[in-house]
Motif scaffolding. Structure first.
Motif, PDB file in Angstrom:
ATOM      1  N   GLU A 141      51.755  29.982  35.430  1.00 52.59           N
ATOM      2  CA  GLU A 141      51.993  31.188  34.596  1.00 52.59           C
ATOM      3  C   GLU A 141      51.538  30.584  33.416  1.00 52.59           C
ATOM      4  OE1 GLU A 141      55.842  33.852  33.091  1.00 52.59           O
ATOM      5  OE2 GLU A 141      56.127  31.885  34.194  1.00 52.59           O
ATOM      6  N   GLU A 142      51.657  29.114  32.885  1.00 53.54           N
ATOM      7  CA  GLU A 142      51.250  28.907  31.482  1.00 53.54           C
ATOM      8  C   GLU A 142      49.794  28.931  31.307  1.00 53.54           C
ATOM      9  OE1 GLU A 142      50.720  24.185  29.816  1.00 53.54           O
ATOM     10  OE2 GLU A 142      52.332  24.754  30.905  1.00 53.54           O
ATOM     11  N   LEU A 143      48.911  28.649  32.596  1.00 55.16           N
ATOM     12  CA  LEU A 143      47.943  28.658  32.476  1.00 55.16           C
ATOM     13  C   LEU A 143      47.249  30.078  32.368  1.00 55.16           C
ATOM     14  CD1 LEU A 143      46.552  26.346  35.309  1.00 55.16           C
ATOM     15  CD2 LEU A 143      46.198  25.840  33.050  1.00 55.16           C
ATOM     16  N   LEU A 144      48.048  31.160  32.832  1.00 59.66           N
ATOM     17  CA  LEU A 144      47.474  32.530  32.985  1.00 59.66           C
ATOM     18  C   LEU A 144      47.835  32.926  31.538  1.00 59.66           C
ATOM     19  CD1 LEU A 144      47.390  35.488  34.060  1.00 59.66           C
ATOM     20  CD2 LEU A 144      49.686  35.317  34.547  1.00 59.66           C
ATOM     21  N   LEU A 145      48.851  32.698  30.899  1.00 58.78           N
ATOM     22  CA  LEU A 145      49.348  33.158  29.686  1.00 58.78           C
ATOM     23  C   LEU A 145      47.966  32.424  28.507  1.00 58.78           C
ATOM     24  CD1 LEU A 145      53.164  33.043  29.274  1.00 58.78           C
ATOM     25  CD2 LEU A 145      51.518  34.826  29.864  1.00 58.78           C
ATOM     26  N   TYR A 146      47.753  31.352  28.757  1.00 58.34           N
ATOM     27  CA  TYR A 146      46.772  30.497  27.936  1.00 58.34           C
ATOM     28  C   TYR A 146      45.473  31.325  27.917  1.00 58.34           C
ATOM     29  CZ  TYR A 146      44.025  26.821  26.034  1.00 58.34           C
ATOM     30  OH  TYR A 146      43.189  25.898  25.214  1.00 58.34           O
TER      31      TYR A 146
ATOM     32  N   LEU B  54      50.445  37.528  39.141  1.00 58.96           N
ATOM     33  CA  LEU B  54      50.210  36.163  39.501  1.00 58.96           C
ATOM     34  C   LEU B  54      48.959  35.674  38.644  1.00 58.96           C
ATOM     35  CD1 LEU B  54      50.164  36.817  43.152  1.00 58.96           C
ATOM     36  CD2 LEU B  54      51.732  35.719  41.959  1.00 58.96           C
ATOM     37  N   ALA B  55      48.466  34.304  38.602  1.00 55.19           N
ATOM     38  CA  ALA B  55      47.549  33.508  37.838  1.00 55.19           C
ATOM     39  C   ALA B  55      46.145  34.318  38.223  1.00 55.19           C
ATOM     40  CB  ALA B  55      47.749  32.244  38.101  1.00 55.19           C
ATOM     41  N   VAL B  56      45.802  35.344  38.287  1.00 54.24           N
ATOM     42  CA  VAL B  56      44.582  36.064  38.435  1.00 54.24           C
ATOM     43  C   VAL B  56      44.307  36.894  37.499  1.00 54.24           C
ATOM     44  CG1 VAL B  56      43.361  37.549  40.241  1.00 54.24           C
ATOM     45  CG2 VAL B  56      44.969  35.623  40.969  1.00 54.24           C
ATOM     46  N   ILE B  57      43.218  37.213  36.916  1.00 52.86           N
ATOM     47  CA  ILE B  57      42.881  37.834  35.784  1.00 52.86           C
ATOM     48  C   ILE B  57      41.430  38.446  36.338  1.00 52.86           C
ATOM     49  CG2 ILE B  57      42.321  38.303  33.277  1.00 52.86           C
ATOM     50  CD1 ILE B  57      43.928  35.640  33.147  1.00 52.86           C
ATOM     51  N   SER B  58      41.395  39.955  36.313  1.00 48.34           N
ATOM     52  CA  SER B  58      40.117  40.633  36.619  1.00 48.34           C
ATOM     53  C   SER B  58      39.579  41.327  35.213  1.00 48.34           C
ATOM     54  CB  SER B  58      40.370  41.697  37.607  1.00 48.34           C
ATOM     55  OG  SER B  58      40.655  40.961  38.763  1.00 48.34           O
ATOM     56  N   PHE B  59      38.449  41.220  35.020  1.00 48.16           N
ATOM     57  CA  PHE B  59      38.045  41.883  33.587  1.00 48.16           C
ATOM     58  C   PHE B  59      36.377  42.104  33.558  1.00 48.16           C
ATOM     59  CE2 PHE B  59      37.391  37.207  33.557  1.00 48.16           C
ATOM     60  CZ  PHE B  59      36.092  37.015  32.767  1.00 48.16           C
ATOM     61  N   ASN B  60      36.153  43.057  32.717  1.00 50.06           N
ATOM     62  CA  ASN B  60      34.619  43.329  32.445  1.00 50.06           C
ATOM     63  C   ASN B  60      34.190  42.906  30.982  1.00 50.06           C
ATOM     64  OD1 ASN B  60      33.367  43.966  34.814  1.00 50.06           O
ATOM     65  ND2 ASN B  60      34.546  45.825  34.801  1.00 50.06           N
TER      66      ASN B  60
ATOM     67  N   ALA C  16      47.406  25.541  40.537  1.00 53.41           N
ATOM     68  CA  ALA C  16      47.801  24.234  40.165  1.00 53.41           C
ATOM     69  C   ALA C  16      46.810  23.213  39.891  1.00 53.41           C
ATOM     70  CB  ALA C  16      48.945  23.743  41.227  1.00 53.41           C
ATOM     71  N   TYR C  17      45.667  23.252  40.488  1.00 53.73           N
ATOM     72  CA  TYR C  17      44.781  22.234  40.202  1.00 53.73           C
ATOM     73  C   TYR C  17      43.800  22.529  39.308  1.00 53.73           C
ATOM     74  CZ  TYR C  17      42.401  25.458  43.517  1.00 53.73           C
ATOM     75  OH  TYR C  17      42.264  26.491  43.923  1.00 53.73           O
ATOM     76  N   ASN C  18      43.933  23.640  38.482  1.00 55.83           N
ATOM     77  CA  ASN C  18      43.175  24.011  37.179  1.00 55.83           C
ATOM     78  C   ASN C  18      43.652  23.463  35.969  1.00 55.83           C
ATOM     79  OD1 ASN C  18      42.469  26.916  38.929  1.00 55.83           O
ATOM     80  ND2 ASN C  18      40.865  25.605  38.246  1.00 55.83           N
ATOM     81  N   THR C  19      42.970  23.433  34.934  1.00 58.07           N
ATOM     82  CA  THR C  19      43.551  22.713  33.738  1.00 58.07           C
ATOM     83  C   THR C  19      43.034  23.662  32.439  1.00 58.07           C
ATOM     84  OG1 THR C  19      41.383  21.618  33.378  1.00 58.07           O
ATOM     85  CG2 THR C  19      43.061  20.546  34.569  1.00 58.07           C
ATOM     86  N   ARG C  20      43.612  23.491  31.258  1.00 57.54           N
ATOM     87  CA  ARG C  20      43.195  24.070  30.071  1.00 57.54           C
ATOM     88  C   ARG C  20      41.764  23.855  29.816  1.00 57.54           C
ATOM     89  NH1 ARG C  20      48.029  25.080  25.658  1.00 57.54           N
ATOM     90  NH2 ARG C  20      49.640  25.761  26.996  1.00 57.54           N
ATOM     91  N   GLU C  21      41.223  22.768  30.008  1.00 56.71           N
ATOM     92  CA  GLU C  21      39.955  22.278  29.614  1.00 56.71           C
ATOM     93  C   GLU C  21      39.099  23.197  30.427  1.00 56.71           C
ATOM     94  OE1 GLU C  21      42.777  19.364  28.154  1.00 56.71           O
ATOM     95  OE2 GLU C  21      42.485  20.233  30.391  1.00 56.71           O
ATOM     96  N   GLU C  22      39.271  23.517  31.555  1.00 57.77           N
ATOM     97  CA  GLU C  22      38.435  24.340  32.417  1.00 57.77           C
ATOM     98  C   GLU C  22      38.666  25.591  31.906  1.00 57.77           C
ATOM     99  OE1 GLU C  22      38.800  21.997  36.711  1.00 57.77           O
ATOM    100  OE2 GLU C  22      40.356  23.726  36.289  1.00 57.77           O
ATOM    101  N   ILE C  23      39.557  26.147  31.559  1.00 60.58           N
ATOM    102  CA  ILE C  23      39.769  27.478  30.884  1.00 60.58           C
ATOM    103  C   ILE C  23      38.994  27.426  29.688  1.00 60.58           C
ATOM    104  CG2 ILE C  23      41.152  29.328  29.928  1.00 60.58           C
ATOM    105  CD1 ILE C  23      43.260  28.233  31.773  1.00 60.58           C
TER     106      ILE C  23
END
Length: 215
Positions: free
Chosen positions: A61-66, A86-92, A157-164
């Protein structure tokens, strides 16, 4: 009835003209049991329990909001769906086809995303504000990658803010240089995707993309 897959363990007796299927559940479990798969699944569940499902959910959730906060600041971006989620974002991104954007991220940045309708065509078209009838004549006979859709990032869970941050940097670069990227890519019907124009000719009919030395 007959099992979906026939083979060892699914029969009691076989003759030249007839098969006597064994009882359930063995009838539906052809071949050798996946012992290694069962063992690794058990160890994975133990690992997740050790970390704590609640802790994993909070981190996602923290990654999602970030990610959402920073994505919303990009020019021309439209995020679909409602929150919480959930931690999934769809966009264009305005002016860029979803499949082209996905290919650019794949080839240029090594970032894996999903494009298209995500096995939910009706819902995606509803979010896009279009209906199947209005596009059936326009896109009839063309590749699925050319149909309207979205780009999706899935965080875990294995993703990071740096990857975002890396994703956001590339999206900013793509938005700022849309014209150049469009010139450098073209849609390949044989591959069924957008590929770089300078991609080696001998590889243009290869799928999936397996060119570790290409950059």
């Amino acid at each position: 009835g007959e099992p979906e897959y026939s083979g060892g363990g699914t029969v009691d007796l076989v003759s030249r003209n007839q098969v006597w299927w064994t009882g359930l559940p063995e009838r539906e479990e052809a071949g050798s049991p996946n012992v290694i798969g069962a063992f690794t699944l058990a160890r994975s569940l133990q690992y997740l329990q050790k970390i704590g499902i609640e802790k994993l959910a909070l981190y996602e959730e923290e990654l999602l909001l970030y990610a959402r906060e920073r994505l919303q600041k990009l020019p021309g971006i439209k995020i679909y769906g409602s929150f919480p989620r959930l931690a999934v974002i769809s966009f264009n991104i305005k002016g860029l086809e979803h499949a082209l954007l996905g290919s650019i991220l794949c080839f240029e940045a090594g970032i894996g995303v999903r494009t298209g309708c995500f096995c939910a065509q009706g819902y995606v078209r509803n979010l896009l504000g279009i209906d199947a009838e209005s596009i059936s004549g326009i896109y009839e006979g063309k590749e699925p990658a050319l149909l309207p859709g979205m780009l999706r990032i899935s965080l875990a869970a294995y993703n990071t803010r740096e990857e975002i941050d890396r994703l956001l940097q590339w999206l900013e670069r793509i938005i700022a240089h849309q014209t150049d990227f469009k010139k450098n890519y073209h849609f390949s019907p044989s591959v069924g995707a957008y590929i770089p124009r300078q991609w080696p000719r001998q590889a243009k009919t290869r799928w999936p993309f397996i060119l570790p030395g290409w950059s």
